[in-house]
Design an enzyme around this catalytic site. Structure first.
Site, PDB file in Angstrom:
ATOM      1  N   CYS A   1      -3.625  -3.405  -4.121  1.00 61.17           N
ATOM      2  CA  CYS A   1      -3.673  -2.839  -5.466  1.00 61.17           C
ATOM      3  C   CYS A   1      -2.388  -3.184  -6.204  1.00 61.17           C
ATOM      4  CB  CYS A   1      -3.757  -1.312  -5.380  1.00 61.17           C
ATOM      5  SG  CYS A   1      -5.403  -0.678  -5.533  1.00 61.17           S
TER       6      CYS A   1
ATOM      7  N   LYS B   1     -10.948   4.850   5.165  1.00 58.40           N
ATOM      8  CA  LYS B   1     -10.649   3.435   4.901  1.00 58.40           C
ATOM      9  C   LYS B   1      -9.355   3.021   5.599  1.00 58.40           C
ATOM     10  CE  LYS B   1      -8.515   2.190   0.888  1.00 58.40           C
ATOM     11  NZ  LYS B   1      -7.293   1.407   1.155  1.00 58.40           N
ATOM     12  N   ASN B   2      -8.313   3.825   5.408  1.00 62.55           N
ATOM     13  CA  ASN B   2      -7.002   3.410   5.929  1.00 62.55           C
ATOM     14  C   ASN B   2      -6.932   3.450   7.448  1.00 62.55           C
ATOM     15  OD1 ASN B   2      -6.254   2.959   3.351  1.00 62.55           O
ATOM     16  ND2 ASN B   2      -4.915   4.762   3.165  1.00 62.55           N
TER      17      ASN B   2
ATOM     18  N   ASP C   1      -2.494   8.810  -3.136  1.00 59.51           N
ATOM     19  CA  ASP C   1      -3.859   8.325  -3.371  1.00 59.51           C
ATOM     20  C   ASP C   1      -4.748   9.352  -4.090  1.00 59.51           C
ATOM     21  OD1 ASP C   1      -3.149   5.940  -2.218  1.00 59.51           O
ATOM     22  OD2 ASP C   1      -4.182   6.273  -0.327  1.00 59.51           O
TER      23      ASP C   1
ATOM     24  N   ARG D   1     -13.428  -1.390  -3.421  1.00 53.58           N
ATOM     25  CA  ARG D   1     -12.498  -1.642  -2.312  1.00 53.58           C
ATOM     26  C   ARG D   1     -12.462  -0.447  -1.353  1.00 53.58           C
ATOM     27  NH1 ARG D   1      -7.006  -1.879  -3.864  1.00 53.58           N
ATOM     28  NH2 ARG D   1      -6.910  -1.654  -1.620  1.00 53.58           N
TER      29      ARG D   1
ATOM     30  N   ARG E   1       5.705  -2.959  -3.640  1.00 53.41           N
ATOM     31  CA  ARG E   1       5.204  -2.955  -2.273  1.00 53.41           C
ATOM     32  C   ARG E   1       5.883  -4.003  -1.379  1.00 53.41           C
ATOM     33  NH1 ARG E   1      -1.084  -1.285  -2.254  1.00 53.41           N
ATOM     34  NH2 ARG E   1      -0.332   0.373  -0.978  1.00 53.41           N
ATOM     35  N   PRO E   2       7.173  -3.889  -1.177  1.00 53.87           N
ATOM     36  CA  PRO E   2       7.840  -4.844  -0.294  1.00 53.87           C
ATOM     37  C   PRO E   2       7.453  -4.620   1.163  1.00 53.87           C
ATOM     38  CG  PRO E   2       9.374  -3.138  -1.004  1.00 53.87           C
ATOM     39  CD  PRO E   2       8.067  -2.853  -1.685  1.00 53.87           C
ATOM     40  N   ILE E   3       7.817  -5.566   2.039  1.00 59.13           N
ATOM     41  CA  ILE E   3       7.492  -5.412   3.462  1.00 59.13           C
ATOM     42  C   ILE E   3       8.755  -5.494   4.326  1.00 59.13           C
ATOM     43  CG2 ILE E   3       5.096  -6.173   3.278  1.00 59.13           C
ATOM     44  CD1 ILE E   3       6.024  -8.900   4.407  1.00 59.13           C
ATOM     45  N   ASP E   4       9.903  -5.165   3.703  1.00 58.02           N
ATOM     46  CA  ASP E   4      11.170  -5.250   4.438  1.00 58.02           C
ATOM     47  C   ASP E   4      11.191  -4.364   5.683  1.00 58.02           C
ATOM     48  OD1 ASP E   4      11.031  -3.281   2.381  1.00 58.02           O
ATOM     49  OD2 ASP E   4      13.140  -2.808   2.708  1.00 58.02           O
ATOM     50  N   LEU E   5      10.570  -3.162   5.595  1.00 54.27           N
ATOM     51  CA  LEU E   5      10.589  -2.250   6.753  1.00 54.27           C
ATOM     52  C   LEU E   5       9.733  -2.803   7.899  1.00 54.27           C
ATOM     53  CD1 LEU E   5      10.274   1.110   4.784  1.00 54.27           C
ATOM     54  CD2 LEU E   5      12.299   0.292   6.002  1.00 54.27           C
TER      55      LEU E   5
ATOM     56  N   ARG F   1      -3.697  -6.118   1.062  1.00 55.76           N
ATOM     57  CA  ARG F   1      -2.389  -5.807   1.614  1.00 55.76           C
ATOM     58  C   ARG F   1      -2.460  -5.504   3.110  1.00 55.76           C
ATOM     59  NH1 ARG F   1       2.913  -4.314   0.838  1.00 55.76           N
ATOM     60  NH2 ARG F   1       3.532  -2.635   2.213  1.00 55.76           N
TER      61      ARG F   1
HETATM   62  C1  UD1 Z   1      -0.624   3.070   2.894  1.00 54.09           C
HETATM   63  C2  UD1 Z   1      -2.065   3.239   2.462  1.00 54.09           C
HETATM   64  C3  UD1 Z   1      -2.133   3.551   0.965  1.00 54.09           C
HETATM   65  C4  UD1 Z   1      -1.253   4.756   0.644  1.00 54.09           C
HETATM   66  C5  UD1 Z   1       0.150   4.559   1.193  1.00 54.09           C
HETATM   67  C6  UD1 Z   1       1.025   5.790   1.025  1.00 54.09           C
HETATM   68  C7  UD1 Z   1      -3.271   1.753   3.951  1.00 54.09           C
HETATM   69  C8  UD1 Z   1      -4.095   0.517   4.076  1.00 54.09           C
HETATM   70  N1  UD1 Z   1      -2.796   2.017   2.723  1.00 54.09           N
HETATM   71  O1  UD1 Z   1      -0.099   1.954   2.187  1.00 54.09           O
HETATM   72  O2  UD1 Z   1      -3.487   3.863   0.643  1.00 54.09           O
HETATM   73  O3  UD1 Z   1      -1.179   4.900  -0.763  1.00 54.09           O
HETATM   74  O4  UD1 Z   1       0.092   4.258   2.597  1.00 54.09           O
HETATM   75  O5  UD1 Z   1       0.458   6.892   1.625  1.00 54.09           O
HETATM   76  O6  UD1 Z   1      -3.100   2.499   4.896  1.00 54.09           O
HETATM   77  N2  UD1 Z   1       7.897   0.290   1.343  1.00 54.09           N
HETATM   78  C9  UD1 Z   1       9.059  -0.453   1.356  1.00 54.09           C
HETATM   79  N3  UD1 Z   1       9.187  -1.402   2.334  1.00 54.09           N
HETATM   80  C10 UD1 Z   1       8.235  -1.632   3.282  1.00 54.09           C
HETATM   81  C11 UD1 Z   1       7.058  -0.842   3.248  1.00 54.09           C
HETATM   82  C12 UD1 Z   1       6.917   0.108   2.265  1.00 54.09           C
HETATM   83  O7  UD1 Z   1       9.938  -0.281   0.513  1.00 54.09           O
HETATM   84  O8  UD1 Z   1       8.422  -2.492   4.145  1.00 54.09           O
HETATM   85  C13 UD1 Z   1       7.715   1.301   0.273  1.00 54.09           C
HETATM   86  C14 UD1 Z   1       6.559   0.952  -0.649  1.00 54.09           C
HETATM   87  O9  UD1 Z   1       6.947   0.069  -1.652  1.00 54.09           O
HETATM   88  C15 UD1 Z   1       6.190   2.284  -1.184  1.00 54.09           C
HETATM   89  C16 UD1 Z   1       6.430   3.241  -0.013  1.00 54.09           C
HETATM   90  O10 UD1 Z   1       7.314   2.529   0.852  1.00 54.09           O
HETATM   91  O11 UD1 Z   1       7.063   2.656  -2.226  1.00 54.09           O
HETATM   92  C17 UD1 Z   1       5.181   3.669   0.714  1.00 54.09           C
HETATM   93  O12 UD1 Z   1       4.568   2.562   1.282  1.00 54.09           O
HETATM   94  P1  UD1 Z   1       3.755   2.619   2.661  1.00 54.09           P
HETATM   95  O13 UD1 Z   1       3.838   3.981   3.257  1.00 54.09           O
HETATM   96  O14 UD1 Z   1       4.212   1.474   3.479  1.00 54.09           O
HETATM   97  O15 UD1 Z   1       2.304   2.363   2.141  1.00 54.09           O
HETATM   98  P2  UD1 Z   1       1.269   1.295   2.644  1.00 54.09           P
HETATM   99  O16 UD1 Z   1       1.311   1.223   4.117  1.00 54.09           O
HETATM  100  O17 UD1 Z   1       1.396   0.058   1.861  1.00 54.09           O
END
Ligand code: UD1
Length: 418
Positions: free
Chosen positions: A116, A22-23, A305, A397, A121-125, A92
């Site tokens: 989910c 899926k991912n 996961d 999903r 789940r912020p997107i700052d990075l 997301r």
């Molecule tokens: C992806 C996977 C999800 C999996 C996760 C961790 C997809 C579609 N989803 O989610 O199934 O559970 O990897 O292996 O591929 N974070 C920040 N700032 C950011 C981005 C992330 O603080 O800008 C934090 C998140 O809140 C979380 C951690 O980093 O605590 C991991 O997130 P991330 O690796 O980004 O997961 P996703 O890409 O959302």
């Protein structure tokens, strides 16, 4: 909404073919608009996240055609740059579109993304990386408006190896001027798959799978046809199901190195595992010993996961397990449901203490998120008596025909209209 009716207590025997990851498929769909030429992704799972992602592509003006299990995207006429529909709030992965939309159209607008409900789940990075590449971002009325007139390669160090941020930066840098170096990049196998896909389109990406990824910007990307890797989380879910129910199952399609952390844990549970190429054979008598400690970590650590499914397993294993969830804040929403089945679990902050009980009993259960829903399904399969798992939209999903595949290996599970 549909629900599963499950009669617990059957051993599982037979073979399971895993779906494409899926991912991986989701990010490849996002990447498909980097070229105006036709892209075909083979063997895509029929899951709602994929359908939502294709609807987002269609909203951008792309033609998306599903046939014979493959999906073909032709985005020659795509022109829309606004990603702020209700769909992006639901999914997301829509945030991954940001990088490719910026590469293609130099402009994008998104609403804060959904997914989910398992934490902040912020997107700052993501935004930090995009800004380094020259993207100008502005927050306006709950939307993020991005402009990328000129994308220029940069050195980007991620404070945390975020999967999505790593993928987004790759998507935004494939056609940037010069070279981009991402350090402390995520090492998940799906990122390697994205690299292979992009390079097949003519990109210059190397290093995926290690913590340093180098992207040499190219002028042009062309169409391609690609088969994604298989879903290590779906495979893991079936291995855990067999461990819990007892029996002998062969899970096909996933390479050992992509699922090694789970294999180690299942061996501690006293399951017998044998691997031949991409076939994983598991044998279990259903009498499990608990893991002392499971801690979720970025790849190659134990995947978040599979945490929920291992909570279910440890709830019926002899001994006690400390489970620490390091990635997402609220990823224990399956626990109250397991407790209703007779499990002995205490949660404090990001840690769950799971004390194994002799057996679980059937109950009416509600899936609150994707993997939590799978965990409840597994618990119901080995519980005494009948269970119902409601709210299947979460499970839909990410799992293509979970009930069908489980039935094929001997589980008593039916999907009915609620
Ligand atoms: C992806 C996977 C999800 C999996 C996760 C961790 C997809 C579609 N989803 O989610 O199934 O559970 O990897 O292996 O591929 N974070 C920040 N700032 C950011 C981005 C992330 O603080 O800008 C934090 C998140 O809140 C979380 C951690 O980093 O605590 C991991 O997130 P991330 O690796 O980004 O997961 P996703 O890409 O959302």
């Amino acid at each position: 909404m549909d629900k599963f009716i499950i009669e617990g207590g059957n051993r599982l025997c037979g073979a399971v073919q895993t779906q494409s990851a899926k991912n991986s498929v989701l990010v490849l769909l996002a990447a498909s608009i980097l070229t105006e030429e036709q892209v075909t992704i083979e063997n895509v799972p029929h899951i709602s996240d994929v359908l939502h992602m294709s609807e987002i592509l269609q909203k951008l003006g792309a033609d998306v055609c599903f046939a014979d299990g493959n999906v073909t995207i032709s985005s020659g006429n795509a022109a829309e740059r606004d990603l702020s529909s209700h769909l992006t709030r639901e999914l997301r992965s829509s945030v991954f579109m940001l990088g490719s939309v910026l590469t293609r159209f130099k402009h994008a607008r998104i609403s804060y993304p959904g997914g989910c409900d398992i934490g902040l789940r912020p997107i700052d990075l993501h935004l930090f990386g995009l800004k380094k590449l020259g993207v100008k971002t502005e927050e306006r009325d709950g939307y993020i408006v991005c402009n990328a007139e000129k994308l220029v390669g940069a050195n980007i160090h991620l404070d945390f190896p975020s999967v999505g941020a790593t993928e987004n930066i790759i998507l935004a840098s494939v056609k940037a001027q010069g070279e981009t170096v991402i350090t402390n990049a995520a090492k998940e196998p799906e990122i390697r798959d994205l690299q292979d896909f992009l390079n097949q389109m003519g990109a210059g990406v190397r290093g995926a799978g290690t913590d340093t990824i180098v992207v040499r910007g190219v002028q042009r990307l062309h169409g391609t046809r690609f088969t994604p890797i298989r879903d290590r989380i779906e495979a893991g879910t079936f291995l855990i199901a067999c461990a819990m129910c007892g029996g002998e199952v062969c899970v096909e399609g996933v390479k050992r190195q992509n699922i090694a952390a789970l294999i180690n844990k299942l061996s501690e549970n006293t399951c017998k595992i044998h691997i031949e190429n991409d076939k994983i054979y598991i044998r279990s008598n259903g009498k499990l010993r608990s893991n002392r400690h499971i801690e979720t970590l970025p790849f190659p650590g134990f995947p978040t996961d599979l945490q929920a499914q291992m909570t279910s397993l440890n709830s019926i294993a002899a001994g006690a397990c400390i489970l620490t969830e390091n990635l997402f804040e609220t990823r224990f929403r399956h626990v109250p449901e397991l407790i209703r089945m007779g499990a002995d679990i205490t949660v404090k902050d990001r840690t769950a203490l799971v004390r194994g009980v002799e057996r679980l009993h059937g109950a009416v259960l509600s899936a609150e998120d994707l993997r939590g829903g799978a965990a409840l399904t597994l618990a119901a399969l080995c519980a005494e008596g009948k269970s119902e798992v409601c709210n299947l939209s979460h499970i839909d999903r990410g799992y293509d025909g979970l009930d069908k595949k489980l039935r094929a290996v001997g589980a008593k599970i039916e999907r009915v209209r609620a």
